[in-house]
Write a protein that holds these residues in place. Sequence first.
Motif, PDB file in Angstrom:
ATOM      1  N   TYR A 228      28.820  51.314  40.990  1.00 46.20           N
ATOM      2  CA  TYR A 228      29.784  50.467  41.393  1.00 46.20           C
ATOM      3  C   TYR A 228      29.370  50.339  43.288  1.00 46.20           C
ATOM      4  O   TYR A 228      30.986  49.343  43.115  1.00 46.20           O
ATOM      5  CB  TYR A 228      30.918  51.587  40.895  1.00 46.20           C
ATOM      6  N   GLN A 229      29.140  50.995  43.586  1.00 40.60           N
ATOM      7  CA  GLN A 229      29.274  50.546  45.692  1.00 40.60           C
ATOM      8  C   GLN A 229      29.134  48.979  45.538  1.00 40.60           C
ATOM      9  O   GLN A 229      29.748  48.641  47.028  1.00 40.60           O
ATOM     10  CB  GLN A 229      28.155  51.497  46.141  1.00 40.60           C
ATOM     11  N   LEU A 230      28.082  48.593  45.123  1.00 42.65           N
ATOM     12  CA  LEU A 230      27.878  47.420  45.097  1.00 42.65           C
ATOM     13  C   LEU A 230      29.235  46.024  44.687  1.00 42.65           C
ATOM     14  O   LEU A 230      29.447  45.592  44.962  1.00 42.65           O
ATOM     15  CB  LEU A 230      26.410  46.558  44.641  1.00 42.65           C
ATOM     16  N   THR A 231      29.648  46.617  43.739  1.00 44.68           N
ATOM     17  CA  THR A 231      30.501  45.440  43.030  1.00 44.68           C
ATOM     18  C   THR A 231      32.053  45.871  44.275  1.00 44.68           C
ATOM     19  O   THR A 231      32.395  44.766  44.070  1.00 44.68           O
ATOM     20  CB  THR A 231      30.943  46.409  42.123  1.00 44.68           C
ATOM     21  N   LEU A 232      32.322  47.066  45.268  1.00 43.05           N
ATOM     22  CA  LEU A 232      33.473  47.191  45.769  1.00 43.05           C
ATOM     23  C   LEU A 232      32.878  46.410  46.728  1.00 43.05           C
ATOM     24  O   LEU A 232      34.011  45.511  47.353  1.00 43.05           O
ATOM     25  CB  LEU A 232      33.327  48.609  45.601  1.00 43.05           C
ATOM     26  N   GLN A 233      31.595  46.457  47.377  1.00 45.77           N
ATOM     27  CA  GLN A 233      31.184  45.431  48.401  1.00 45.77           C
ATOM     28  C   GLN A 233      31.295  43.631  48.103  1.00 45.77           C
ATOM     29  O   GLN A 233      31.887  43.537  48.774  1.00 45.77           O
ATOM     30  CB  GLN A 233      30.422  45.739  48.357  1.00 45.77           C
ATOM     31  N   ALA A 234      31.131  43.873  46.656  1.00 48.25           N
ATOM     32  CA  ALA A 234      31.199  42.162  46.876  1.00 48.25           C
ATOM     33  C   ALA A 234      32.848  41.747  46.299  1.00 48.25           C
ATOM     34  O   ALA A 234      33.310  40.910  46.678  1.00 48.25           O
ATOM     35  CB  ALA A 234      30.586  41.657  45.261  1.00 48.25           C
ATOM     36  N   ALA A 235      33.453  42.675  45.966  1.00 51.58           N
ATOM     37  CA  ALA A 235      35.478  42.587  45.971  1.00 51.58           C
ATOM     38  C   ALA A 235      35.039  42.720  47.590  1.00 51.58           C
ATOM     39  O   ALA A 235      36.209  41.777  47.992  1.00 51.58           O
ATOM     40  CB  ALA A 235      35.971  43.454  45.415  1.00 51.58           C
ATOM     41  N   LEU A 236      35.668  42.936  48.240  1.00 54.39           N
ATOM     42  CA  LEU A 236      35.634  43.140  49.507  1.00 54.39           C
ATOM     43  C   LEU A 236      35.093  41.939  50.186  1.00 54.39           C
ATOM     44  O   LEU A 236      35.643  41.347  51.489  1.00 54.39           O
ATOM     45  CB  LEU A 236      35.081  44.761  50.743  1.00 54.39           C
ATOM     46  N   ALA A 237      33.895  41.500  49.780  1.00 52.55           N
ATOM     47  CA  ALA A 237      33.351  39.556  50.669  1.00 52.55           C
ATOM     48  C   ALA A 237      34.320  38.835  50.392  1.00 52.55           C
ATOM     49  O   ALA A 237      33.977  37.645  49.939  1.00 52.55           O
ATOM     50  CB  ALA A 237      31.722  40.085  50.425  1.00 52.55           C
ATOM     51  N   GLY A 238      35.452  38.919  49.172  1.00 55.17           N
ATOM     52  CA  GLY A 238      35.647  37.955  48.451  1.00 55.17           C
ATOM     53  C   GLY A 238      35.156  37.488  47.002  1.00 55.17           C
ATOM     54  O   GLY A 238      35.650  35.715  46.869  1.00 55.17           O
ATOM     55  N   GLU A 239      34.331  38.044  46.407  1.00 56.67           N
ATOM     56  CA  GLU A 239      33.464  36.856  45.942  1.00 56.67           C
ATOM     57  C   GLU A 239      33.707  37.358  44.375  1.00 56.67           C
ATOM     58  O   GLU A 239      33.994  36.696  43.549  1.00 56.67           O
ATOM     59  CB  GLU A 239      32.453  37.993  45.688  1.00 56.67           C
TER      60      GLU A 239
END
Length: 306
Positions: A228-239
């Motif tokens: 889930y950490q990677l999911t949040l990072q992708a969301a933060l990156a605007g993906e």
Amino acid sequence: MSELRSLIPSPHSLFVFEAAARHLNFKNAAAELNVTQPSVSQSIRALERHCGTQLFIRENRGVQLTEAGRLLYDSVRFGFHRIEESLRTLSSTETRYLTFAASTSVAAHWLMPQLYKLQQDHPNLRIKVVTTDRDIEPDSEIDLTIWIRDRDFRRPNSWYLCDEVVFPICAPKYLADHPCIGTVSDLTNHRRLHAFDRFRKRMSWAEWLARVGVETDETQPDMVFNDYQLTLQAALAGEGLALGWSLTSALLLHNTQLVRPLPTEINTGNAFFLIAAPGATLTGELDALIAWIRAQTADLSKGQGR
């Protein structure tokens, strides 16, 4: 003199049993104890003969504790923990760390940004943060952790933090660069990010959309991550859009690093709980850390009836 000496083959057998029960694997226990796997098996068989009962069920891929084994393991683990606490207290040279185990997302986005405040509030408190991909039971090495359980969950040394509430989140940049999201039905026209955790079941987009009444045949997420950490990072990156959890996303939303495009949310009926070992002694340091964590989640639990 204690009768314990007559009830076990040797004190060493308890160390072997504890390692084998914790790992549920004789090979891993042997590696930890720096002995051979046959040595572990022989020690366990001797303990079982001495106790007059089977402690493990042998399986092809490992072992499982019997009911008698679980009873003994709980007692041994608690006893070892108390002995370790006493020895640490007697040692004037050892630095005492309180160990907090959390998922990578909770550690990175809720705990770590607030550690400076913890140090300000409790400058003498020493904390070690370890990440885990599954729920673990606090023991002699782990002081505190966080579980998600039914809202009515009760057990000694557990503290309610807040309800588990799930809602869409995204970066402000994503929201500005993509079509307007006016209703939950609009979410199906956007990129959706999801985490598949092997040991933690998370609500999927298909489940979330169904629970808010959106009927669609196209509910598969566009990107899937194994953490889930990677999911949040992708969301933060605007993906794209991710599903946010009340505790994990709290600081990201507060700091407007992520936003909620819609107010729609699902209260799952579960809650986040702070967990210590049932028999753990709440020392001054541990009690202070528990009080501090509960204070940081007080705003999330307001109006939730606990």
